[in-house]
Scaffold this active site. Sequence first.
Site, PDB file in Angstrom:
ATOM      1  N   ASP A 115       0.838  -1.182   0.000  1.00 58.03           N
ATOM      2  CA  ASP A 115       0.000   0.000   0.000  1.00 58.03           C
ATOM      3  C   ASP A 115       0.880   1.242   0.000  1.00 58.03           C
ATOM      4  O   ASP A 115       2.062   1.181   0.336  1.00 58.03           O
ATOM      5  CB  ASP A 115      -0.921  -0.025   1.221  1.00 58.03           C
ATOM      6  CG  ASP A 115      -2.070   0.965   1.102  1.00 58.03           C
ATOM      7  OD1 ASP A 115      -2.150   1.673   0.073  1.00 58.03           O
ATOM      8  OD2 ASP A 115      -2.886   1.037   2.036  1.00 58.03           O
ATOM      9  N   THR A 128       0.075   4.162   1.842  1.00 57.51           N
ATOM     10  CA  THR A 128       0.099   4.712   3.185  1.00 57.51           C
ATOM     11  C   THR A 128       0.837   3.779   4.134  1.00 57.51           C
ATOM     12  O   THR A 128       0.528   2.592   4.228  1.00 57.51           O
ATOM     13  CB  THR A 128      -1.340   4.938   3.693  1.00 57.51           C
ATOM     14  OG1 THR A 128      -2.038   5.763   2.756  1.00 57.51           O
ATOM     15  CG2 THR A 128      -1.328   5.591   5.054  1.00 57.51           C
ATOM     16  N   ASP A 139      -1.864  -4.322   6.789  1.00 58.02           N
ATOM     17  CA  ASP A 139      -1.975  -4.019   8.216  1.00 58.02           C
ATOM     18  C   ASP A 139      -3.401  -4.087   8.735  1.00 58.02           C
ATOM     19  O   ASP A 139      -3.615  -4.068   9.941  1.00 58.02           O
ATOM     20  CB  ASP A 139      -1.381  -2.640   8.525  1.00 58.02           C
ATOM     21  CG  ASP A 139      -2.038  -1.541   7.697  1.00 58.02           C
ATOM     22  OD1 ASP A 139      -2.973  -1.845   6.930  1.00 58.02           O
ATOM     23  OD2 ASP A 139      -1.620  -0.376   7.821  1.00 58.02           O
TER      24      ASP A 139
END
Length: 533
Positions: free
Chosen positions: A57, A59, A291
């Site tokens: 990802d 972020t 996550d």
Amino acid sequence: ALTGTVAALVGMVPQGLVLLTSVAFGVAAVTLARRRVLVQQLPAVEGLARVDVVCFDKTGTLTDGTIAFGGLIRLDDRAPAEEALGALADEQDPNATLAAIGQAFPPPGGWVRQGTVPFSSARKWSAASFAGQGTWVLGAPEMVLPAGQREYLAQAAVLAASGQRVVVLARAEGPLNGEDLPRNPRAAAFVLFAERLRPDAADAIAYFTAQGVALKVISGDSPHTVSAVAAPAGLPDTGDPVDARDLPDDLDALGRLLEEHSVFGRVTPHQKQAMVRALQARGHTVAMTGDGVNDVLALKLADIGIAMGSGASATRAVAELVLLDGRFATLPGVVAEGRRVTANIERVANLFLTKTVWATLLAVAVGVTLLPYPFLPRHLTIIDTLAIGVPSFFLALAPNRRRYRAGFVGRVLRFAIPAGVIVAAAAFATYTLARGHGLPLAQQRTAATLVTLVLSLCVLVLLAIPLTWRRIMLVGAALAGFALLFPVPAVRRFYALELPRGELGLTLLIAALGAAALTGFWIITRRHSASSN
């Protein structure tokens, strides 16, 4: 006969290979733990070496994960955008986006919440209704605004292309109906957010690019925003980002698209799973980072699932590796450690299987010719210890920067079989010549042991290239160890060693010819390998 049979059988079994493989994996796990990487399954160390695609990802990997309010662009002057944002952010457990909004806009008085639709990475919007204030929606412009508001969608795309994260605040008159988007939402404002690029992201991307590992940024943000953030980090092929809403359902078509592009935006959790399957169907070994709970299935499908230490407990539970510090820059060292272990195990396997080949061939040869086996078990102990066991331990733990190449078993067999044939031929020739010259059996076996040890050390030297001073000292110590077996009579008698004094020159000549044959074979193999690559 019994002693010879035991020696033959022991020589055929590469008994130290499994132990050294386990030790190498265990040491790698300890090394990674020092880098704050938790290895939850030892086979993951080997899998790391084979990884050729890393999906991650934006972020928390390219950026540091912090989201800061960057500005408000009003689209409807009559809409109380600031109050609506403060009311939306006034939640008991806000996500990172709402938390950033809450720091910029305090909750207004008199706004009574009547209903809520929480944010979902699949929907990419959240909503709440307030008594007397209508329903307010906060989310991705492409997912919230209807196609009729194209001018706002075009404006959002321009803002996203500058690297800012763009969220639209829209107002709808109707109440919330389950988890469906309210009808006819009208844009009230664009909310801009800024994310900081990690200072070590460029180095990590440069490492993967140099190692031939493809990188795929899979994000829920706008593809234009992701592309604008990834380009300064040095990610190749960022100029043509893909909107995941247009991705095909066919896995083969999806796989082709994934190989052609590197940046994907507006990706849903279901599409992450499909992307992993599509890459695997095209023969890739995929590492997936995540996550959140929505990443669990994709992590489980990937060949190597990598969870962030700050992620959800379910994500950490299914992952093979956990990055305790949550830093993307840790991944190059993780992959390099896996490749080091695999390359060293290949070296060690060459040593042990070469011995298996020549021991097996000698057993067949003496069986056909009805001769005693040329070694006692204690002779094999000398060879195993000095030329294979102790050196292989150091080789298994040595630094190794070789890139991973498929075909581990084939390469090992292509080396071990010819090398084993050369060693067996030289040892058997020495043994039969000493026997033909009427030397005692102890001298015959000592001559065969000497030739086999010298050629096994030659194999060790070839596998240890490039030679360092430590490796040269290791080979020298092995030769010195063998020489020290002769001066002390008690040691010499224990190992049943007796130098063939009358045939020592011939023995050393055969060893030299065998070493020349091994070196020539190794040079030809290296050239063939270089030309095929």
